[in-house]
Design a protein around this motif. Sequence first.
Motif, PDB file in Angstrom:
ATOM      1  N   GLY A   1      36.379   0.823  11.942  1.00 38.56           N
ATOM      2  CA  GLY A   1      35.862  -0.017  12.999  1.00 38.56           C
ATOM      3  C   GLY A   1      35.556   0.812  14.236  1.00 38.56           C
ATOM      4  O   GLY A   1      35.875   2.006  14.306  1.00 38.56           O
ATOM      5  N   GLN A   2      34.975   0.145  15.240  1.00 36.18           N
ATOM      6  CA  GLN A   2      34.542   0.851  16.441  1.00 36.18           C
ATOM      7  C   GLN A   2      35.686   1.081  17.419  1.00 36.18           C
ATOM      8  O   GLN A   2      35.559   1.877  18.352  1.00 36.18           O
ATOM      9  CB  GLN A   2      33.415   0.067  17.134  1.00 36.18           C
TER      10      GLN A   2
ATOM     11  N   GLN B   1      25.463  -1.191   2.870  1.00 34.87           N
ATOM     12  CA  GLN B   1      26.187  -0.653   4.011  1.00 34.87           C
ATOM     13  C   GLN B   1      27.177  -1.703   4.500  1.00 34.87           C
ATOM     14  O   GLN B   1      26.874  -2.887   4.537  1.00 34.87           O
ATOM     15  CB  GLN B   1      25.206  -0.291   5.128  1.00 34.87           C
TER      16      GLN B   1
ATOM     17  N   THR C   1      35.730   3.160   5.517  1.00 33.36           N
ATOM     18  CA  THR C   1      34.973   2.983   6.740  1.00 33.36           C
ATOM     19  C   THR C   1      35.905   2.573   7.875  1.00 33.36           C
ATOM     20  O   THR C   1      36.998   2.042   7.632  1.00 33.36           O
ATOM     21  CB  THR C   1      33.852   1.945   6.559  1.00 33.36           C
TER      22      THR C   1
ATOM     23  N   ALA D   1      34.861  -7.489   8.023  1.00 35.47           N
ATOM     24  CA  ALA D   1      33.907  -6.642   7.312  1.00 35.47           C
ATOM     25  C   ALA D   1      32.745  -7.471   6.789  1.00 35.47           C
ATOM     26  O   ALA D   1      32.932  -8.595   6.326  1.00 35.47           O
ATOM     27  CB  ALA D   1      34.599  -5.942   6.148  1.00 35.47           C
ATOM     28  N   SER D   2      31.566  -6.902   6.885  1.00 34.67           N
ATOM     29  CA  SER D   2      30.377  -7.564   6.343  1.00 34.67           C
ATOM     30  C   SER D   2      29.501  -6.519   5.652  1.00 34.67           C
ATOM     31  O   SER D   2      29.576  -5.341   5.944  1.00 34.67           O
ATOM     32  CB  SER D   2      29.596  -8.255   7.455  1.00 34.67           C
ATOM     33  N   GLY D   3      28.670  -7.015   4.733  1.00 30.26           N
ATOM     34  CA  GLY D   3      27.790  -6.117   4.003  1.00 30.26           C
ATOM     35  C   GLY D   3      28.031  -6.200   2.513  1.00 30.26           C
ATOM     36  O   GLY D   3      28.594  -7.159   2.003  1.00 30.26           O
TER      37      GLY D   3
ATOM     38  N   GLN E   1      29.810  -2.948   7.549  1.00 31.92           N
ATOM     39  CA  GLN E   1      30.108  -2.843   8.973  1.00 31.92           C
ATOM     40  C   GLN E   1      31.405  -3.577   9.281  1.00 31.92           C
ATOM     41  O   GLN E   1      31.704  -4.600   8.673  1.00 31.92           O
ATOM     42  CB  GLN E   1      28.974  -3.436   9.804  1.00 31.92           C
ATOM     43  N   LEU E   2      32.150  -3.011  10.224  1.00 30.64           N
ATOM     44  CA  LEU E   2      33.390  -3.631  10.676  1.00 30.64           C
ATOM     45  C   LEU E   2      33.243  -4.020  12.131  1.00 30.64           C
ATOM     46  O   LEU E   2      32.748  -3.224  12.935  1.00 30.64           O
ATOM     47  CB  LEU E   2      34.565  -2.660  10.528  1.00 30.64           C
ATOM     48  N   VAL E   3      33.689  -5.203  12.465  1.00 27.66           N
ATOM     49  CA  VAL E   3      33.675  -5.670  13.844  1.00 27.66           C
ATOM     50  C   VAL E   3      35.096  -6.028  14.244  1.00 27.66           C
ATOM     51  O   VAL E   3      35.707  -6.924  13.660  1.00 27.66           O
ATOM     52  CB  VAL E   3      32.752  -6.885  14.016  1.00 27.66           C
TER      53      VAL E   3
ATOM     54  N   CYS F   1      39.682  -7.742  12.461  1.00 28.88           N
ATOM     55  CA  CYS F   1      38.660  -6.805  11.990  1.00 28.88           C
ATOM     56  C   CYS F   1      37.960  -7.449  10.806  1.00 28.88           C
ATOM     57  O   CYS F   1      38.577  -7.643   9.751  1.00 28.88           O
ATOM     58  CB  CYS F   1      39.296  -5.485  11.606  1.00 28.88           C
TER      59      CYS F   1
END
Length: 121
Positions: free
Chosen positions: A112-113, A1, A110, A24-26, A3-5, A22
Motif C-alpha cells: 500500500g501507499q 494489476q 504488493t 485490494a482491487s484488480g 492496487q491497494l488503498v 487496506c
Amino acid sequence: QVQLVESGGGLVQPGGSLKLSCAASGSILRINNMGWYRQAPGKERELVATITSDGSTYYADSVKGRFTIFRENAQNTVYLQMNSLKPEDTAVYYCNLNFYGSSWSRLSSTWGQGTLVTVSS
C-alpha cells in the motif's frame, strides 16, 4: 494489476485507538498472507502483524495485546485495530499482500501507499 488503498491513519492521543484498513482491487485469484508493517522516522520498516488465508495471526512483541489484525476475504480487505496507542507507535503504516493475480503459477507481493499514524498529546 492490483492496487491497494489504505485509510484510517491520523492523530490520536496516547491511550487512544485507531483502525486502519487496506482494500485490494484488480485481478486477484486469491490472497494468501496479508500484513501490516510500519516505519518510524529514522528507522527501518518493521513487521507489525500478519494474517494467513486461514486466519492464523502473528504479532510483533511490541504490539501484542494491543493490536488486532483481521480480514474480510469477500472484500479483499485487511484491517488493523490499534488500541492503547503509545507515542512509540508513531509511524507510517503499510499493508502488504501476497496474492495470485492473473495466473496460479506466480505468487506476487504488493504494498500500500502508507498511512501516517501519529500518537501525541
